[in-house]
Design a protein around this motif. Structure first.
Motif, short mmCIF file in Angstrom:
data_model
loop_
_atom_site.label_atom_id
_atom_site.label_comp_id
_atom_site.label_asym_id
_atom_site.label_seq_id
_atom_site.Cartn_x
_atom_site.Cartn_y
_atom_site.Cartn_z
N GLU A 329 0.86 -1.17 0.00
CA GLU A 329 0.00 0.00 0.00
C GLU A 329 0.91 1.24 0.00
OE1 GLU A 329 -3.20 1.99 2.92
OE2 GLU A 329 -2.78 -0.12 3.28
N GLY A 330 0.62 2.19 -0.83
CA GLY A 330 1.43 3.40 -0.86
C GLY A 330 2.42 3.40 -2.01
N LEU A 331 2.63 2.23 -2.65
CA LEU A 331 3.58 2.18 -3.76
C LEU A 331 2.90 1.89 -5.09
CD1 LEU A 331 6.71 0.25 -2.39
CD2 LEU A 331 6.39 2.71 -2.64
N GLN A 332 1.59 1.51 -5.00
CA GLN A 332 0.95 1.06 -6.25
C GLN A 332 1.03 2.12 -7.35
OE1 GLN A 332 -0.63 0.57 -3.29
NE2 GLN A 332 -1.30 -1.57 -3.19
N GLY A 333 0.89 3.38 -6.98
CA GLY A 333 0.93 4.44 -8.00
C GLY A 333 2.29 4.55 -8.67
N PHE A 334 3.27 3.85 -8.12
CA PHE A 334 4.63 3.95 -8.67
C PHE A 334 5.11 2.58 -9.16
CE2 PHE A 334 3.99 7.52 -5.99
CZ PHE A 334 4.68 8.55 -6.59
N ALA A 335 4.15 1.69 -9.40
CA ALA A 335 4.53 0.31 -9.71
C ALA A 335 4.66 0.05 -11.20
CB ALA A 335 3.52 -0.66 -9.09
N THR A 336 5.34 0.92 -11.92
CA THR A 336 5.56 0.68 -13.35
C THR A 336 6.20 -0.69 -13.54
OG1 THR A 336 6.21 2.97 -13.41
CG2 THR A 336 6.58 1.69 -15.41
N GLU A 337 5.62 -1.49 -14.41
CA GLU A 337 6.18 -2.82 -14.61
C GLU A 337 7.46 -2.72 -15.43
OE1 GLU A 337 4.52 -7.16 -15.75
OE2 GLU A 337 3.17 -5.60 -15.09
N LEU A 338 8.54 -3.22 -14.92
CA LEU A 338 9.82 -3.10 -15.61
C LEU A 338 10.07 -4.31 -16.49
CD1 LEU A 338 12.11 -1.73 -12.75
CD2 LEU A 338 11.08 -0.47 -14.63
N LYS A 339 10.55 -4.04 -17.71
CA LYS A 339 10.91 -5.15 -18.61
C LYS A 339 12.42 -5.31 -18.59
CE LYS A 339 7.18 -4.06 -21.78
NZ LYS A 339 6.94 -2.76 -21.16
N ALA A 340 12.85 -6.56 -18.48
CA ALA A 340 14.30 -6.79 -18.40
C ALA A 340 14.91 -6.78 -19.80
CB ALA A 340 14.57 -8.13 -17.73
N GLN A 671 4.77 4.99 7.51
CA GLN A 671 5.96 5.28 6.69
C GLN A 671 7.10 4.33 7.01
OE1 GLN A 671 6.77 7.36 4.16
NE2 GLN A 671 4.61 7.82 4.00
N GLU A 672 7.24 4.01 8.32
CA GLU A 672 8.29 3.07 8.72
C GLU A 672 8.07 1.72 8.05
OE1 GLU A 672 8.45 2.74 12.99
OE2 GLU A 672 9.10 4.83 13.18
N GLU A 673 6.80 1.26 8.07
CA GLU A 673 6.49 -0.04 7.47
C GLU A 673 6.74 -0.02 5.96
OE1 GLU A 673 3.14 -0.98 10.86
OE2 GLU A 673 2.49 -0.68 8.78
N LEU A 674 6.36 1.11 5.36
CA LEU A 674 6.57 1.27 3.93
C LEU A 674 8.07 1.25 3.61
CD1 LEU A 674 5.26 1.95 1.17
CD2 LEU A 674 5.54 4.36 1.73
N GLU A 675 8.83 1.92 4.45
CA GLU A 675 10.28 1.99 4.19
C GLU A 675 10.92 0.60 4.29
OE1 GLU A 675 12.88 5.42 5.10
OE2 GLU A 675 13.77 4.07 6.54
N GLU A 676 10.44 -0.24 5.23
CA GLU A 676 10.99 -1.60 5.32
C GLU A 676 10.83 -2.33 4.00
OE1 GLU A 676 12.82 -3.03 7.69
OE2 GLU A 676 12.74 -1.08 8.67
N ARG A 677 9.68 -2.14 3.35
CA ARG A 677 9.45 -2.82 2.07
C ARG A 677 10.34 -2.23 0.98
NH1 ARG A 677 4.62 -5.79 3.27
NH2 ARG A 677 4.29 -6.50 1.15
N CYS A 678 10.56 -0.89 1.07
CA CYS A 678 11.44 -0.26 0.08
C CYS A 678 12.87 -0.79 0.25
CB CYS A 678 11.45 1.26 0.26
SG CYS A 678 9.89 2.02 -0.21
N ILE A 679 13.27 -0.98 1.50
CA ILE A 679 14.63 -1.47 1.75
C ILE A 679 14.80 -2.86 1.13
CG2 ILE A 679 16.19 -2.26 3.59
CD1 ILE A 679 15.16 0.15 5.24
#
Ligand code: SF4
Length: 1023
Positions: A329-340, A671-679
């Motif tokens: 939650e909080g990252l979906q708007g930035f979840a561009t699917e990356l192609k390798a 935000q702390e929880e979100l940052e753990e997932r970003c890490i």
């Protein structure tokens, strides 16, 4: 208009680059999408297409490394595409935020009320200032802090923790441009006195910190952002001047910027962020603890331009990272699917956890080691894993072990043990950069004591730091009213007697002796020799090794220090003052260094934190120790601009001030929880081809708490994104052995053979392992000689009391006091002449033109003045004499000035061999001496022969060649490897047990420690 870029760009990159000059652009650059290429291409587009001069573009990055990379790539593009403009690049603004802030402050110093000579606090000075304030805080000597802390005084044990928390709040306020006085104004009559007293303490410490910085004329990191930001926000004319100075601003890693950095940027752009290109990715926002705000990205007023192709990782790695983002939650708007760009990987992503209901750090460590050995081609992977064969093995430097946190990672400890056991070479990256700069800074200050003029600041720095570290009271007694005093005055006996603490007085006297020896060596040795001497005989190497800096990194640094001396001498006569000036510039650069600016080993597996790994990539990455997130700790606090300060529940519940009551608590927690997932996202996306994720907990669950590993595993199970592993190699092999009687004979035999091979291989590797279990003690042949003479003397040398040069014999060993054949002209430094001859010999030239060319070339590096020709003649004559009798001269088999290192369990024995002739069967060591024969020379060269035996694995002959004798004399050196093995073994035992036996006798008469040694033999007339 589309840019005809020579940087090849994909369509999404091209769209981001081709935005108009006046447009604001928000480039969403996921991991590995080539953001630096986009920034460089955008920069070039602005220059080439829009015609913006270099000095009207501002490019800001987060780390020095990123700034350097960007500068280099722009320089290369400009050189290729517009070489006639290349010379204008020197005025370009391509810096990290702190460099820009510092440049801004220097340019506007008088208007900002700042001294124009202001400097940046170094990590060492920062640490010293905090230590100084801590001592005063604990002694109750900071004005404005109530002694009873509002009726709730901390116990003496709690004082250091309280100081840390309060100082963290001070730095938090400074970093976010919050005036602590505002916190005090928010206090009301309902607040508990204990809370109010702590807010008072924050205000008092903030005032004290600021005053200490100004007293030392220094700026800290917060100043370098906050001072420009305040000035730009508060002074419209100044803001307009800077706004008009830049046509466009580019910002890298925008997600890592703080509120203050964002304010600065806004002011520079005219208040609306127009003409600004930012590049960032909130999925990689991992610096919230350092005040980074993802809101800066989310609120940036420009259309998002996502980059869509990943040039780093294989698709299967990206798929797992993508699944993590999509579930957040909080990252979906930035979840561009990356192609390798590099397609599907041949190797599956691996998720390891111990079997059900088991928590085992050891199992995780063994599994990681199995995987690493498989990658290195040292062993097959456990059969149960069913991994494809490695077509080409990786090198150690291709693998990184990445973890959330260094200090608290039990997984790391277990993996270190397992790697040592199996002889897998690794290096801890944590803290190395800072340990390096601390040790270098201390060394710089120590050498500065040899310079004339007032030296109180240098002496303060030396005595505050390890290994001296005397108390604040002693410093005060010694340095009171000493503002303009020289080193000699500061260390005079009259001053030392003012120090009431006997131990501290003894430390100062030891320093005085050390400074005298350094000064003596400086006077008598040539500069190059003095430099080498000062590096090896002061605490520099030792402090770095003790702090965990890898020996490779230490060697690199030592080489850089020597090269700096060589470079300066190539540009003319080098003096200690000019050398230290240049070194200071190097240290200055370190002052702008961020955590991401790490130095990697080139022959080992790097173990590092995710924060250190950001910006890096490796063919193989193991993300280890994934565990449930920490619960709120005692140190935690929240600073609310509306409600004041809130502390951890444990500390502040009784004053109704625990964090949970702060209005910011819930959003911060999210935000702390979100940052753990970003890490975790950042960690996963460091891998190019091979990705491993592991946890010590079965299913990644500890007790009832889930970790992100559990989430990854759930995703992997539903979408078949990875292979789940639970077994390890040795476990399988051991059980195969123990149950051999129950399986068919063939299978049993096969299992036993595999087990035997495996054990033999492991044992061999263990024997040849060059990874020492503890910090290595760097020693030279002279240390071995000293230890053999008297272990206690060696111990004194390396103790905190006098871990600097205190032994005259080392100087004697390298300085020829006499030169038997030709008396050198008055004023010529014999050591300088000796080094000159060695440098010519290093060329291994024949007689005739080649020798003449060497003599002329090497002589240019020495300042022999009017004696130059005479000294060249003497050197030529001695070298020709040696060549004539076959003791010097050219050979395909010869190596000159050969550095060596022998690593044992506890020692790093190092040195330089003058010449080694080795045809693969017969090896001969030659050491050239200019002075008269001395028995100590035999010990030295026998030590080299021992080292050669350890490295070449065969015996080498050894000889001493006395060039100063007529005729040139040669002495055969008796080797005695058992003698050195015994010294090394005894030394290691002493280091392990901490016992250093005294060997009093005649030697005591010349021992530098006899004044402090209770065993010193009395001096008799016969001595
Ligand atoms: S004084 Fe004598 S016993 Fe003491 S350390 Fe020196 S040599 Fe050893």
């Amino acid at each position: 208009m589309q840019t005809k870029s020579r940087i090849s760009l994909d369509p999404s990159q091209q769209l981001a680059v081709d935005r108009a000059l006046l447009d604001s652009t928000n480039v969403v650059a996921g991991a590995g999408t080539g953001k630096t290429s986009v920034l460089v291409a955008r920069y070039m587009k602005l220059v080439e297409v829009d015609g913006v001069p270099f000095d009207r573009l501002l490019a800001l990055t987060f780390t020095l490394k990123a700034a350097a990379e960007m500068r280099d790539r722009i320089r290369a593009e400009v050189a290729r595409r517009m070489p006639d403009k290349a010379r204008f690049l020197f005025g370009a603004w391509i810096q990290n935020f702190h460099q820009f802030g510092f440049r801004f402050i220097k340019e506007n110093a008088p208007a900002l009320g700042v001294d124009p000579g202001v400097d940046v606090v170094s990590p060492a000075e920062f640490e010293r200032m905090e230590r100084w304030m801590r001592a005063r805080f604990e002694a109750g000597r900071i004005p404005g802090i109530a002694p009873d802390f509002g009726g709730d005084p901390p116990t003496p044990i709690e004082l250091p923790t309280l100081f840390n928390t309060l100082m963290q709040i001070v730095h938090k306020c400074r970093g976010n441009m919050i005036d602590p006085v505002r916190m005090r104004e928010l206090c009301t009559a309902e607040d508990f006195p204990a809370y109010v007293a702590r807010v008072d303490a924050v205000v008092a410490l903030a005032v004290e910190w600021e005053a200490e910085l100004r007293r030392r004329n220094l700026l800290d990191f917060s100043d370098m952002i906050a001072i420009p930001a305040r000035a730009l926000l508060g002074d419209a004319a100044l803001a307009a001047r800077y706004r008009d100075a830049f046509d466009h601003i580019l910002v890298d890693e925008f997600q890592d910027t703080s509120r203050a950095q964002n304010e600065m940027l806004k002011a520079l752009s005219g208040g609306d962020f127009s003409r600004v290109t930012v590049v960032g990715d909130i999925k990689q926002a991992i610096y919230r603890w350092r005040d980074a705000r993802t809101e800066n990205v989310i609120d940036f007023p420009a259309e998002k331009r996502p980059l869509e192709i990943n040039y780093r990782s294989r698709q299967n790695i990206l798929n797992l990272a993508q699944a993590l983002v999509e579930s957040t939650e909080g990252l979906q708007g930035f979840a561009t699917e990356l192609k390798a760009d590099r397609g599907e990987g041949a190797h599956p992503v691996l998720l390891f956890h111990p079997p059900h209901e088991e928590t085992s750090y050891e199992l995780e460590a063994r599994a990681v080691a199995d995987w690493v050995q498989y990658l290195l081609g040292r062993a097959d992977a456990p059969r149960a894993w069913q991994l494809p064969r490695m077509e080409e093995s990786l090198k150690a430097k291709d693998i990184a072990i990445v973890m959330r946190n260094f200090r608290t990672s039990r997984s790391r400890n277990a993996i270190e043990d397992e790697f040592r056991r199996r002889g897998i070479p690794f290096a801890l990256i944590g803290g190395a950069a800072s340990a390096e700069s601390l040790a270098l800074e201390a060394w710089h200050e120590l050498l500065s004591l040899l310079l004339p003029g007032p030296r109180v600041v240098n002496l303060l720095a030396v005595l505050e730091a390890r290994p001296f570290a005397i108390s604040e009271a002693s410093l005060h007694q010694l340095l009171h009213k000493a503002r303009d005093a020289s080193t000699a005055e500061l260390l005079s006996e009259e001053r030392v007697q003012r120090v009431s603490d006997e131990r501290d007085a003894m430390v100062v006297r030891s320093l005085r002796e050390a400074v005298a020896l350094l000064a003596d060596a400086h006077e008598r040795l040539g500069f190059r020799e003095f430099l080498a001497w000062a590096i090896e005989r002061t605490p520099l190497r030792y402090e770095m090794t003790q702090a965990g800096v890898t020996t490779t990194a230490v060697d690199d640094l030592v080489r850089e220090l020597l090269e700096l001396g060589d470079t300066l001498s190539r540009h003319g006569a080098v003096s200690l003052a000019s050398y230290l000036d240049h070194l200071d510039a190097t240290l200055d650069e370190g002052r702008f260094r961020e955590e991401g600016d790490v130095r990697l080993p080139d022959d080992r597996i790097a173990m590092m934190t995710v924060h250190q790994a950001k910006g890096l990539e490796f063919p193989a990455v193991a993300v280890i120790g994934v565990a449930p997130p920490r619960t709120t700790s005692d140190e935690h606090f929240t600073v609310s601009t509306e409600k004041g300060i809130f502390f951890s529940e444990k500390t502040a519940a009784r004053w109704m001030r625990d964090r949970k009551k702060a209005p910011e608590y819930e959003p911060e927690k999210k935000q702390e929880e979100l940052e753990e997932r970003c890490i975790l996202y950042v960690a996963l996306t460091r891998a190019r081809d091979h990705l491993w994720v592991s946890t010590p907990f079965a299913d990644g669950i500890s007790g009832s708490r889930r970790s992100l590993f559990t989430d990854l595993m759930d995703m992997a199970r539903t979408k078949a994104l990875a292979i789940e592993l639970r077994s390890v190699g040795e476990e399988r092999l051991h059980s195969a052995q123990s149950s051999a009687h129950t399986v068919a004979d063939a299978e049993a035999e096969d299992a036993l053979r595999t087990w035997v091979d495996h054990r033999t291989g492991a044992e061999q590797r263990e024997l040849s392992s060059d990874v020492a279990p503890r910090a290595l003690e760097p020693v030279t042949w002279a240390s071995l000689a000293r230890y053999e003479t008297c272990p206690l003397m060696f111990s004194f040398d390396r103790s905190a009391v006098a871990r600097v040069a205190t032994e005259e014999s080392d100087v004697a060993a390298v300085v020829p006091r006499d030169f038997p054949v030709t008396k050198l002209p008055e004023g010529v430094d014999p050591a300088g002449f000796g080094a000159f001859v060695h440098a010519v010999l290093e060329q291994r030239n024949e007689q005739g033109a080649a020798l003449e060319a060497s003599l002329a070339a090497v002589a240019q590096r020495y300042d022999f003045g009017r004696h130059k020709e005479a000294l060249i003649d003497t050197a030529r004559e001695r070298i020709v004499a040696a060549i004539a009798v076959g003791l010097a001269g050219p050979s395909d088999k010869a190596q000159s000035e050969l550095p060596f290192q022998v690593r044992t369990q506890r020692l790093l024995v190092h040195g330089v061999i003058d010449r080694l002739d080795d045809d693969g069967k017969d090896a001969l060591i030659t050491d050239y001496k200019m002075g008269s024969p001395d028995p100590e020379h035999h010990f030295q060269v026998a030590a080299y022969a021992w080292a050669a035996q350890k490295t070449l694995k065969r015996d080498a002959r050894a000889r001493l060649v006395y060039l100063g004798l007529e005729p040139v004399d040669v002495e055969t050196v008796e080797t005695n490897h058992e003698r050195f093995d015994a010294i090394v073994a005894a030394m290691e035992h002493s280091l392990d047990s901490g016992t250093f036996e005294a060997k009093p006798g005649a030697v005591c008469a010349t021992c530098a420690h006899r004044t402090v040694c209770e065993f010193a033999a009395p001096i008799t007339s016969s001595q």
